[in-house]
Design a protein around this motif. Sequence first.
Motif, short mmCIF file in Angstrom:
data_model
loop_
_atom_site.label_atom_id
_atom_site.label_comp_id
_atom_site.label_asym_id
_atom_site.label_seq_id
_atom_site.Cartn_x
_atom_site.Cartn_y
_atom_site.Cartn_z
N ALA A 40 38.70 87.69 0.73
CA ALA A 40 39.78 86.70 0.70
C ALA A 40 40.94 87.19 -0.16
N LYS A 41 40.63 87.75 -1.31
CA LYS A 41 41.67 88.27 -2.20
C LYS A 41 42.44 89.40 -1.53
N ALA A 42 41.73 90.25 -0.81
CA ALA A 42 42.38 91.37 -0.14
C ALA A 42 43.32 90.89 0.96
N LEU A 43 42.87 89.92 1.75
CA LEU A 43 43.69 89.41 2.85
C LEU A 43 44.94 88.70 2.34
N ASP A 75 37.32 81.09 3.79
CA ASP A 75 37.00 81.80 2.55
C ASP A 75 35.74 81.27 1.89
N ASN A 76 35.40 81.81 0.72
CA ASN A 76 34.16 81.44 0.03
C ASN A 76 34.17 80.02 -0.51
N LYS A 77 35.37 79.38 -0.52
CA LYS A 77 35.46 77.98 -0.96
C LYS A 77 35.58 77.03 0.23
N LYS A 78 35.31 77.55 1.41
CA LYS A 78 35.32 76.79 2.67
C LYS A 78 36.73 76.33 3.08
N ASN A 79 37.75 77.07 2.61
CA ASN A 79 39.12 76.79 3.02
C ASN A 79 39.50 77.72 4.18
N GLU A 80 40.22 77.17 5.15
CA GLU A 80 40.73 78.00 6.24
C GLU A 80 41.94 78.77 5.72
N ILE A 81 41.88 80.11 5.74
CA ILE A 81 42.97 80.90 5.20
C ILE A 81 43.69 81.71 6.29
N GLY A 82 43.16 81.70 7.49
CA GLY A 82 43.81 82.47 8.53
C GLY A 82 43.25 82.21 9.91
N ILE A 83 43.96 82.73 10.91
CA ILE A 83 43.56 82.65 12.31
C ILE A 83 43.80 84.03 12.90
N GLY A 84 42.83 84.51 13.70
CA GLY A 84 43.02 85.85 14.24
C GLY A 84 42.33 86.08 15.57
N LYS A 85 42.69 87.18 16.20
CA LYS A 85 42.07 87.59 17.47
C LYS A 85 41.03 88.65 17.15
N VAL A 86 39.79 88.41 17.55
CA VAL A 86 38.68 89.28 17.16
C VAL A 86 38.56 90.50 18.07
N SER A 87 38.06 91.57 17.47
CA SER A 87 37.87 92.83 18.21
C SER A 87 36.47 92.93 18.79
N TYR A 88 35.56 92.04 18.36
CA TYR A 88 34.18 92.05 18.85
C TYR A 88 33.75 90.62 19.22
#
Length: 359
Positions: free
Chosen positions: A287-290, A320-333
């Motif tokens: 989460a910190k990295a993103l 994230d680890n606190k159960k907050n939604e931090i992003g939306i993305g398109k998965v590669s797998y």
Amino acid sequence: MYRFKRIAVKVGSNVLTRANGALDLTRMSSLVDQMAELQQNGLEIILISSGAVASGRGEITVKGKLDDVSSRQLYSAVGQAKLINRYYDFFSEHGVACGQVLTTKESLSTRRHYLNQKNCVGVMLENKVIPIMNENDTISVTELMFTDNDELSGLISAMMNVDALIILSNVDGIYDGPPSLPSSHVIAVIDREQEMVDCIQTSQSAFGRGGMLTKYRIAQKVASEGIEVIIANGRTENILLKILETDGQVACTRFLPSPKASSGVKKWIAHSGSFAKGEIHINENAAKALLGEKATSLLPIGIVAVDGHFEKDDIVKVIDNKKNEIGIGKVSYDSAKVAELMGKKGNKPVIHYDYLSLI
């Protein structure tokens, strides 16, 4: 003449209808007069218009009791025909062509369908046809409906890379208190860093599905993508001309756009949260990295859990680890492969940064 080249105009049901639910033809005609003038002066316009269900409600008498979905389907089927015919007649008086584009949340949920619809609207604009867009309530069901046309207008604005989105409601903008109180004033400008949720009334409009809180959240999201958003009163005389020709001289709320515009793919992803097929849960370090200043992709090593069933290229939420939604993305797998790879090193990103929109 104008500082914008392309705008989206969203007109709410309460602007287009009278107190009894009937279409306000005088108001419609006035708005069309303004849009025709703007187009003839070189501006490209996309109209997102509510009013189909409200106008259809006054046309027929229902036999028996209908559930919410059935009544919306019935009223919109009748009302949309009435609505588009009125627009066609009014625009024709100015020699301006218009066309109907009905859409659903499902039809915008894949990149291929999204780009197909973008191409359709783009061709219309190139040929000086004003697209009149609305959700197709005749085939939408509750769980696949947009919150209201505010949500749709935000997605369309991002899709067509407009310079500004003008949301016309039945109030002058966002107030610093209850609009009914004399002590409350319209907030003229909102920077994207400002948080104004506590000021906003949560009641819904009489004929629409959304309210001012929905408008605020959509406006903040759209502004973060480099698009200016203006909320104004659609019942004010010549409101569109006043907004565009006398900048700052009319009561409204302007959301300042982010100086960094998102890519087309990221704009689509940013508005795709309701299309998400699952969730990917990550640890604190990931989460910190993103969320750091450096552009970072989501690697398998930072994933701790996978919820839901999804395929490659589906949209997922990042939690994230606190159960907050931090992003939306398109998965590669797909979900099975992500579950197999999670926590491991040396693999390609599960979500590449180019296909990740952070909240």
